[in-house]
Motif scaffolding. Structure first.
Motif, PDB file in Angstrom:
ATOM      1  N   LEU A 103       0.818  -1.217   0.000  1.00  0.00           N
ATOM      2  CA  LEU A 103       0.000   0.000   0.000  1.00  0.00           C
ATOM      3  C   LEU A 103       0.851   1.266   0.000  1.00  0.00           C
ATOM      4  CD1 LEU A 103      -2.798  -1.168   2.430  1.00  0.00           C
ATOM      5  CD2 LEU A 103      -2.894  -0.993  -0.065  1.00  0.00           C
ATOM      6  N   THR A 104       2.089   1.116   0.420  1.00  0.00           N
ATOM      7  CA  THR A 104       3.059   2.203   0.365  1.00  0.00           C
ATOM      8  C   THR A 104       3.162   2.784  -1.056  1.00  0.00           C
ATOM      9  OG1 THR A 104       4.397   1.461   2.197  1.00  0.00           O
ATOM     10  CG2 THR A 104       5.580   2.516   0.434  1.00  0.00           C
ATOM     11  N   PRO A 108      -2.386   7.531  -1.457  1.00  0.00           N
ATOM     12  CA  PRO A 108      -3.097   7.454  -0.174  1.00  0.00           C
ATOM     13  C   PRO A 108      -4.617   7.512  -0.287  1.00  0.00           C
ATOM     14  CG  PRO A 108      -1.170   8.838   0.063  1.00  0.00           C
ATOM     15  CD  PRO A 108      -1.281   8.487  -1.405  1.00  0.00           C
ATOM     16  N   ARG A 111      -6.074   3.859  -1.056  1.00  0.00           N
ATOM     17  CA  ARG A 111      -5.718   2.687  -0.252  1.00  0.00           C
ATOM     18  C   ARG A 111      -6.926   1.959   0.328  1.00  0.00           C
ATOM     19  NH1 ARG A 111      -0.497   5.650   2.499  1.00  0.00           N
ATOM     20  NH2 ARG A 111       0.816   5.468   0.653  1.00  0.00           N
ATOM     21  N   GLU A 129       2.487  -2.949   6.957  1.00  0.00           N
ATOM     22  CA  GLU A 129       2.708  -1.567   6.513  1.00  0.00           C
ATOM     23  C   GLU A 129       3.389  -0.756   7.609  1.00  0.00           C
ATOM     24  OE1 GLU A 129       2.268  -0.005   3.586  1.00  0.00           O
ATOM     25  OE2 GLU A 129       1.438  -1.805   2.662  1.00  0.00           O
ATOM     26  N   ARG A 132       1.401   5.526   9.687  1.00  0.00           N
ATOM     27  CA  ARG A 132       1.675   6.960   9.676  1.00  0.00           C
ATOM     28  C   ARG A 132       1.532   7.518  11.086  1.00  0.00           C
ATOM     29  NH1 ARG A 132      -0.597  11.255   5.398  1.00  0.00           N
ATOM     30  NH2 ARG A 132       0.753  10.016   4.091  1.00  0.00           N
ATOM     31  N   THR A 163       1.394   4.587   5.825  1.00  0.00           N
ATOM     32  CA  THR A 163      -0.023   4.282   5.676  1.00  0.00           C
ATOM     33  C   THR A 163      -0.821   4.623   6.935  1.00  0.00           C
ATOM     34  OG1 THR A 163       0.554   2.494   4.176  1.00  0.00           O
ATOM     35  CG2 THR A 163      -1.641   2.414   5.150  1.00  0.00           C
TER      36      THR A 163
END
Length: 198
Positions: A103-104, A108, A111, A129, A132, A163
């Motif tokens: 997902l990185t 954003p 996702r 992940e 964040r 994420t």
């Protein structure tokens, strides 16, 4: 400074052992199960377990060529594809989907919708992940490691790859999954999201 992965893209042994244990918890009958790993790079996680059938989808044709060449098992299938556009030849349903820092590489804003989409294909997911944090905390923990080698824009670009885990968890729970999140500190903090349909 240790990371979750080695410089060759493989998981550090203790992290791999923990991740495999999580997968076994999600899919108790591995030998009867079908696995899909999205974005395995050169170090697929599911190849460490004796799944009945494994599908590994990688966007790099070169990586698929390399992986296919070194794979000897007939029940492991490498395919070119992307998380937002999976190959149509994949089974419609698999027993588990594994993604390690995939997902990185997704915008954003996309996702959560992508996770909702792939969650319809399986009753179990394992997602690794980097979660964040606040930008200030990001700078305090990572900036010393960058040793001033990044411009402010480059720092913001790196920060964007982290994420937001809570929206992913909420979307999985609203789709009927029981979700367990384990934080692993290995240089940076990683979230291992183990989700299983109730």
């Amino acid at each position: 400074f240790a990371t979750f992965l080695t410089c060759h893209g493989e998981m550090i042994p203790e992290n791999l052992k923990f991740t495999l244990k999580k997968i076994k918890t999600l899919v108790p009958e591995i030998k009867k199960s079908i696995a899909l790993e999205i974005g395995p790079g050169l170090a697929p996680i599911v190849s460490h377990l004796p799944f009945h059938t494994s599908y590994l989808v990688e966007q790099s044709k070169e990586m698929v060529r390399i992986l296919s060449k070194r794979e000897k098992r007939k029940n492991v299938h490498y395919m070119v594809g992307d998380i937002s556009k999976l190959p149509t030849s994949l089974p419609k349903v698999v027993d588990i989907i594994v993604m390690n820092e995939v997902l990185t590489h997704v915008r954003p804003t996309k996702r959560v919708s992508i996770v909702k989409k792939i969650a319809r294909m399986s009753s179990s997911l394992l997602i690794v992940e980097r979660p964040r944090t606040t930008y200030t905390k990001f700078l305090q923990t990572l900036y010393p490691l960058m040793e001033g080698s990044r411009t402010p824009q480059q720092q913001r670009d790196i920060y964007a790859t982290y994420t937001k885990v809570k929206p992913l968890i909420q979307s999985l729970r609203s789709a009927g999954f029981a979700v367990e999140v384990t934080k692993v500190v290995s240089g940076e903090t990683y979230s291992i999201i183990a989700a299983r349909k109730n």
